[in-house]
Design a protein around this motif. Structure first.
Motif, PDB file in Angstrom:
ATOM      1  N   THR A 116       4.815   5.486  -5.119  1.00 24.42           N
ATOM      2  CA  THR A 116       4.962   5.490  -6.570  1.00 24.42           C
ATOM      3  C   THR A 116       4.211   6.674  -7.169  1.00 24.42           C
ATOM      4  OG1 THR A 116       5.272   3.095  -6.637  1.00 24.42           O
ATOM      5  CG2 THR A 116       4.572   4.158  -8.695  1.00 24.42           C
ATOM      6  N   GLY A 117       3.006   6.923  -6.692  1.00 17.53           N
ATOM      7  CA  GLY A 117       2.240   8.071  -7.175  1.00 17.53           C
ATOM      8  C   GLY A 117       2.926   9.391  -6.867  1.00 17.53           C
ATOM      9  N   LEU A 118       3.470   9.514  -5.659  1.00 16.57           N
ATOM     10  CA  LEU A 118       4.188  10.739  -5.297  1.00 16.57           C
ATOM     11  C   LEU A 118       5.446  10.909  -6.144  1.00 16.57           C
ATOM     12  CD1 LEU A 118       3.981  10.755  -1.390  1.00 16.57           C
ATOM     13  CD2 LEU A 118       2.571  12.037  -3.014  1.00 16.57           C
ATOM     14  N   MET A 119       6.158   9.813  -6.368  1.00 14.78           N
ATOM     15  CA  MET A 119       7.376   9.863  -7.180  1.00 14.78           C
ATOM     16  C   MET A 119       7.044  10.329  -8.604  1.00 14.78           C
ATOM     17  SD  MET A 119      10.000   6.819  -8.215  1.00 14.78           S
ATOM     18  CE  MET A 119       8.794   6.124  -9.350  1.00 14.78           C
ATOM     19  N   GLU A 120       5.964   9.819  -9.160  1.00 16.54           N
ATOM     20  CA  GLU A 120       5.560  10.220 -10.507  1.00 16.54           C
ATOM     21  C   GLU A 120       5.248  11.712 -10.568  1.00 16.54           C
ATOM     22  OE1 GLU A 120       2.368   7.450 -11.135  1.00 16.54           O
ATOM     23  OE2 GLU A 120       3.720   5.924 -11.959  1.00 16.54           O
ATOM     24  N   ALA A 121       4.652  12.254  -9.511  1.00 13.35           N
ATOM     25  CA  ALA A 121       4.369  13.692  -9.466  1.00 13.35           C
ATOM     26  C   ALA A 121       5.678  14.490  -9.439  1.00 13.35           C
ATOM     27  CB  ALA A 121       3.502  14.028  -8.256  1.00 13.35           C
ATOM     28  N   HIS A 122       6.659  14.012  -8.677  1.00 19.46           N
ATOM     29  CA  HIS A 122       7.969  14.689  -8.651  1.00 19.46           C
ATOM     30  C   HIS A 122       8.669  14.574 -10.000  1.00 19.46           C
ATOM     31  CE1 HIS A 122       8.458  16.078  -4.511  1.00 19.46           C
ATOM     32  NE2 HIS A 122       7.793  14.990  -4.147  1.00 19.46           N
ATOM     33  N   GLU A 123       8.531  13.432 -10.659  1.00 18.91           N
ATOM     34  CA  GLU A 123       9.118  13.278 -11.991  1.00 18.91           C
ATOM     35  C   GLU A 123       8.534  14.306 -12.959  1.00 18.91           C
ATOM     36  OE1 GLU A 123      10.254   8.530 -12.123  1.00 18.91           O
ATOM     37  OE2 GLU A 123       8.216   9.137 -12.666  1.00 18.91           O
ATOM     38  N   GLU A 124       7.230  14.519 -12.882  1.00 17.44           N
ATOM     39  CA  GLU A 124       6.600  15.491 -13.777  1.00 17.44           C
ATOM     40  C   GLU A 124       7.048  16.915 -13.444  1.00 17.44           C
ATOM     41  OE1 GLU A 124       2.246  17.164 -15.155  1.00 17.44           O
ATOM     42  OE2 GLU A 124       2.373  15.127 -14.364  1.00 17.44           O
ATOM     43  N   GLY A 179       0.823  -1.208   0.000  1.00 14.48           N
ATOM     44  CA  GLY A 179       0.000   0.000   0.000  1.00 14.48           C
ATOM     45  C   GLY A 179       0.854   1.255   0.000  1.00 14.48           C
ATOM     46  N   THR A 180       1.860   1.278   0.877  1.00 10.43           N
ATOM     47  CA  THR A 180       2.737   2.447   0.918  1.00 10.43           C
ATOM     48  C   THR A 180       3.632   2.498  -0.310  1.00 10.43           C
ATOM     49  OG1 THR A 180       2.658   2.501   3.340  1.00 10.43           O
ATOM     50  CG2 THR A 180       4.459   3.695   2.292  1.00 10.43           C
ATOM     51  N   ALA A 181       4.062   1.338  -0.822  1.00 13.58           N
ATOM     52  CA  ALA A 181       4.861   1.323  -2.054  1.00 13.58           C
ATOM     53  C   ALA A 181       4.072   1.961  -3.192  1.00 13.58           C
ATOM     54  CB  ALA A 181       5.268  -0.104  -2.404  1.00 13.58           C
ATOM     55  N   ASP A 182       2.795   1.622  -3.310  1.00 14.09           N
ATOM     56  CA  ASP A 182       1.939   2.201  -4.343  1.00 14.09           C
ATOM     57  C   ASP A 182       1.744   3.695  -4.111  1.00 14.09           C
ATOM     58  OD1 ASP A 182       0.112   1.879  -6.649  1.00 14.09           O
ATOM     59  OD2 ASP A 182      -1.421   2.432  -5.167  1.00 14.09           O
ATOM     60  N   PHE A 183       1.514   4.079  -2.861  1.00  4.19           N
ATOM     61  CA  PHE A 183       1.348   5.485  -2.493  1.00  4.19           C
ATOM     62  C   PHE A 183       2.593   6.282  -2.903  1.00  4.19           C
ATOM     63  CE2 PHE A 183       2.269   8.670   0.846  1.00  4.19           C
ATOM     64  CZ  PHE A 183       1.207   9.537   0.635  1.00  4.19           C
TER      65      PHE A 183
END
Length: 177
Positions: free
Chosen positions: A140-148, A134-138
């Motif tokens: 991942t979403g935050l990381m994708e936002a930082h990538e953008e 659950g936290t890994a998925d959470f």
């Protein structure tokens, strides 16, 4: 207080919460730096950067709140003091420093990229060491936002860019690794 029974031991939840607190500290320092640059930017790209950074600090504020709530969900308390953030953060403040507009953008790119690298490690540890998908998925979403956000900033300084004094400098696009 009722004991949590969500399929993770207290040690697993604590390990994940400690990582999340480090991510929270980095995000908070990045928020402060982004706000500071939003206030201090000058030059021909003022309006563009001022608006971009407002969008980004609003997104960071939401992700900070979500991280703190995730820590609470796991049964622990998030850091909430400047002293606590400074002790565990991997990025540094830009105290007493007012770089050029391009320098500000480059500094924020560096910070986002540091956060991305940290989150990649934390995602792996959440899955492999702590078995908290659950936290890994959470994360991942935050990381994708930082990538953008990093991509948006990086795009600003690639190719033809302007210094705060209006002089043009030519930068080659970053190589793809």
């Amino acid at each position: 207080m009722r004991k949590l029974n969500i399929g993770l031991t207290e040690e697993q939840r604590q390990g994940v919460s400690e990582m999340l607190n480090r991510d929270l500290a980095d995000a908070y320092l990045l928020l402060i730096k982004t706000k500071k640059y939003h206030w201090d930017v000058i030059g021909p790209q003022f309006r563009t950067l001022h608006e971009l950074w407002e969008e980004q600090y609003q997104a960071l504020t939401e992700s900070i709140d979500a991280m703190a709530e995730r820590i609470r969900t796991l049964g622990f308390y998030p850091l909430g003091t400047a002293e606590g953030f400074l002790k565990v953060a991997s990025i540094k403040e830009a105290a007493q420093e007012i770089p050029t507009a391009t320098g500000m953008v480059a500094s924020l790119v560096d910070d986002h990229e540091q956060i991305i690298r940290n989150m990649r490690e934390h995602i792996d540890r959440c899955s492999e060491e702590f078995h908290d998908e659950g936290t890994a998925d959470f994360l991942t979403g935050l990381m994708e936002a930082h990538e953008e956000m990093a991509w948006m900033l990086r795009s600003f300084i690639e190719g033809q860019s302007l210094e705060a004094d209006g002089t043009a400098t030519r930068r080659e696009p970053a190589s793809v690794n």
